[in-house]
Design an enzyme around this catalytic site. Structure first.
Site, short mmCIF file in Angstrom:
data_model
loop_
_atom_site.label_atom_id
_atom_site.label_comp_id
_atom_site.label_asym_id
_atom_site.label_seq_id
_atom_site.Cartn_x
_atom_site.Cartn_y
_atom_site.Cartn_z
N GLU A 49 0.86 -1.19 0.00
CA GLU A 49 0.00 0.00 0.00
C GLU A 49 0.90 1.23 0.00
O GLU A 49 1.75 1.37 0.87
CB GLU A 49 -0.80 0.10 1.30
CG GLU A 49 -1.83 -0.94 1.55
CD GLU A 49 -2.43 -0.72 2.94
OE1 GLU A 49 -2.72 0.43 3.32
OE2 GLU A 49 -2.59 -1.71 3.65
N ASP A 60 -5.95 6.72 10.90
CA ASP A 60 -4.53 6.41 11.13
C ASP A 60 -4.18 6.51 12.61
O ASP A 60 -4.56 7.47 13.28
CB ASP A 60 -3.63 7.39 10.37
CG ASP A 60 -3.67 7.16 8.87
OD1 ASP A 60 -4.31 6.19 8.43
OD2 ASP A 60 -3.06 7.97 8.14
#
Lengths: 263, 419
Positions: A49, A60
């Site tokens: 990714e 995140d």
């Protein structure tokens, strides 16, 4: 057959599970993030990714958020991320995926974003804050389908079977199952319920399942393998390793993980 | 007691949108909790016991109805229209934020949640959240951008005394939006036992609607108080400051369907709206449509979708986004949005203090400044209601340093040296 499907076939032929890793483009610098991808590909990682950094990432954890903030401070913007993707996709022979947040896609326009991602060589997209419920307003899934780039759908632990059916019908690619509720970040212990979760998913779809969030050791990979998933995803732990022991340390760490995938 | 749920032509639609704005752009893990929240909220609205509990707390804990004051001296000084103030500064905790905290606390209790997480900018929402958490016996964590944490220390101190854990957020621009993201992440990680008590008309559906509904008490009271005081049916103008926009929607909501009442939202012009980063004015500052913090609205951002830094002397309006219903009201032309700069807000604070004996919060001083500008242009028989979202105590360390720098520095030094 998509590039992702071909890679999954290879993994199945080897009778092992796959490893997906993650980098933030521009962290610690553009050059070093390129080197990270090359190292990952060389050590036998199956998917990577490449995260386009965003100022306000709602999924995140602290490690990746800090990396994103620094990448943005380094002046990295999406156009450079497409350049990095183009360069690396031509160089490595495993599928590279873009991961980002929907505002980055929205600013460019879903159609333009998907087409640019394909042109740059990306083989899949992960956009965790673009839910199915908003598709009629955004046409993002339609744009990805038209451009021929699959979306990796992110599930929630404890999704009901009906919901899993709904999501897998739209995804037609890897299903990404967070090992726990919360945000990304390496954790010492993985949840024990993963086997049940994967079994539930497999009752409604044959699509491959990737498990991430908190994966940071060979033991975790063993657990993911025994849970019946096809792919383990390691993100924050790579960044933590890079910070603690540099690129050489990352190489050693990844060899341990790819070894665990093959054991 | 005036509190009730009302409907307008500008309400959210059945898919959680205000026109193209709003929605719930959240990771899958938050989808079900938001659906559950909406279902529980709709049930609560229809439950007389729920409504009665909120009313009781509004009256006996918050101190509602809050005063409605005719600023005769200020109006005479400025010349022109009559300025009235709805004084939310006289609520318990000193700002309108307590209204949606009470409503959400009763909702959290109804849902069996005993832990609260919240974000705060100026600290008023955090203070109100900490206050209701003490009252309800909730365990509470409040996230606050480090910049705001440093400039709003009195509120940090009070929150801690109320038993709340205050966490400074060092991510991003270290302001309200970063605190909001940190709080949302905390919620995601503790979803089973924690209620996310949002502090403005922002975030994913149904939050903008829940917050607006509980703030509507401000407008409903102002409407009936205005009628009782003036004998007129409605004011000519309503003015309120807008960061995320909760106090403004609270005042505007009962007037939205009456086109005769002109509504003005006042954003933070900071050091001027010409340069990105110098202000927090979404409308005058040419914000563009984006999807951030789980909702679609207007955001100050660059061409690539990266959210910009903002500036305001006032933490409560120093925010890069605007509630989705405000974006919609702007698009529909129902509300005019203007920008007031830092210096104008400070001057308005002094004017209101000297003429009326009321020291407003810096956020509210933006609205007062706009009312003074507007009043000059209107006849004496015209009327303006200004929502004073809060009182100015919390801003002491900013306003004193700005308005009396030498004296204030000497005082602070004496406190450090002498004690």
């Amino acid at each position: 057959m998509t590039t992702i499907d071909r890679q999954l076939e290879r993994i199945a032929e080897d009778n092992r599970i796959g490893l997906m890793t993650h980098i933030v483009i521009g962290y610690p610098s553009l050059d070093e993030s390129r080197d990270l991808v090359r190292t990952m590909a060389r050590t036998g990682v199956d998917f990577i990714e490449l995260q386009i950094p965003f100022t306000d990432p709602i999924a995140d954890g602290p490690t990746i958020m800090k990396a994103s903030t620094e990448a943005l401070q380094n002046g990295v913007e999406p156009q450079q991320c497409f350049d990095v993707m183009r360069e690396l996709a031509a160089e490595v022979d495993i599928p590279l995926l873009f991961m980002t947040y929907y505002n980055i896609v929205h600013a460019m326009g879903p159609k333009a974003f998907c087409e640019a991602a394909v042109a740059a060589g990306a083989k899949g997209l992960i956009v965790p804050d673009m839910p199915l419920a908003e598709e009629e307003f955004e046409h993002f899934y339609a744009a990805s389908e038209a451009a021929g780039i699959p979306i990796v759908a992110v599930l929630a632990p404890e999704n009901a079977p009906e919901r899993l059916k709904e999501i897998s019908a739209t995804s037609r690619s890897i299903l990404y199952l967070p090992s726990r509720t919360g945000v990304t970040g390496a954790k010492a212990e993985l949840a024990k319920h993963l086997g049940d979760e994967v079994a539930k998913i497999k009752t409604v779809t044959n699509q491959p399942v990737a498990i991430g969030f908190g994966v940071s050791s060979g033991q975790h990979i063993e657990l993911i393998k025994s849970a019946g998933a096809e792919i383990a995803v390691v993100g924050s732990a790579v960044i933590d390793t890079l910070e603690a022991s540099g690129l050489d340390g990352v190489e050693t760490f990844l060899k341990e993980l790819t070894g665990a995938c093959r054991s | 007691m005036t509190f009730e749920f009302i409907e307008t032509a500008y309400d959210v639609d059945d898919k959680g949108h205000f026109g193209e704005f709003g929605g719930a752009y959240v990771p899958e893990v938050l989808r079900q909790p938001l659906l559950d929240l909406e279902a529980e909220y709709r049930q609560a609205q229809a439950d007389p016991a729920f409504v009665e509990r909120v009313r009781d707390l509004f009256q006996n804990f918050v101190g509602r109805p809050t005063p409605f004051h005719h600023c005769r001296n200020l109006s005479a000084d400025v010349g022109g229209a009559q300025i009235y103030i709805k004084n939310e500064g006289l609520t318990h905790t000193g700002a309108h934020k307590i209204n949606h905290c009470i409503g959400q606390a009763v909702l959290a209790e109804r849902m069996g949640k005993r832990k609260i997480v919240a974000e705060t900018g100026a600290g008023q929402h955090g203070l109100a959240t900490a206050t209701i958490s003490a009252l309800f016996g909730f365990e509470c964590v409040v996230y606050m951008g480090e910049v705001d944490y440093d400039r709003q220390r009195p509120n940090v101190f009070y929150m801690e005394q109320l038993g709340t854990k205050v966490v400074p957020v060092r991510d991003g621009t270290r302001r309200l939006k970063d605190a909001a993201i940190a709080a949302m992440k905390h919620w995601t990680t503790h979803i089973t036992d924690t209620y996310f008590l949002l502090g403005s008309v922002i975030g994913p559906h149904p939050y903008p609607t829940i917050i607006k509904d509980f703030q509507t008490v401000v407008g409903l009271e102002a409407q009936s108080q205005f009628r009782a005081r003036t004998g007129k049916d409605k004011p000519d103008y309503c003015i309120a400051c807008v960061g995320g926009g909760s106090n403004a929607l609270g005042l505007f909501n009962p007037f939205l369907d009456d086109a005769d009442v002109k509504l003005v939202g006042v954003e933070a012009g900071g050091r001027g709206v010409a340069i990105r980063g110098d202000h927090a004015s979404k409308i005058s500052g040419k914000a563009t449509v984006g999807v951030v913090e789980g909702y679609k609205s207007l955001f100050l951002q660059n061409d690539f979708g990266q959210i910009s830094n903002t500036h305001s002397i006032s933490a409560g309006v120093d925010y890069s986004g605007i509630g989705p219903q405000h974006a919609y009201l702007h698009q529909k032309g129902r509300v005019d949005y203007v920008a007031i700069e830092d210096d104008e807000a400070l001057a308005a604070l002094q004017a209101l203090a000297r003429t009326e004996g009321i020291i407003p919060a810096l956020e509210s001083a933006h609205a007062v400044a706009q009312a003074m500008k507007l009043a000059k242009t209107l006849d004496k028989d015209k009327t303006i209601i200004v929502n004073l979202s809060g009182r100015g105590d919390k801003d002491l360390f900013i306003t004193a340093k700005k308005l009396t720098p030498t004296k204030w520095d000497a005082y602070l030094k004496s406190q450090i040296d002498g004690e």
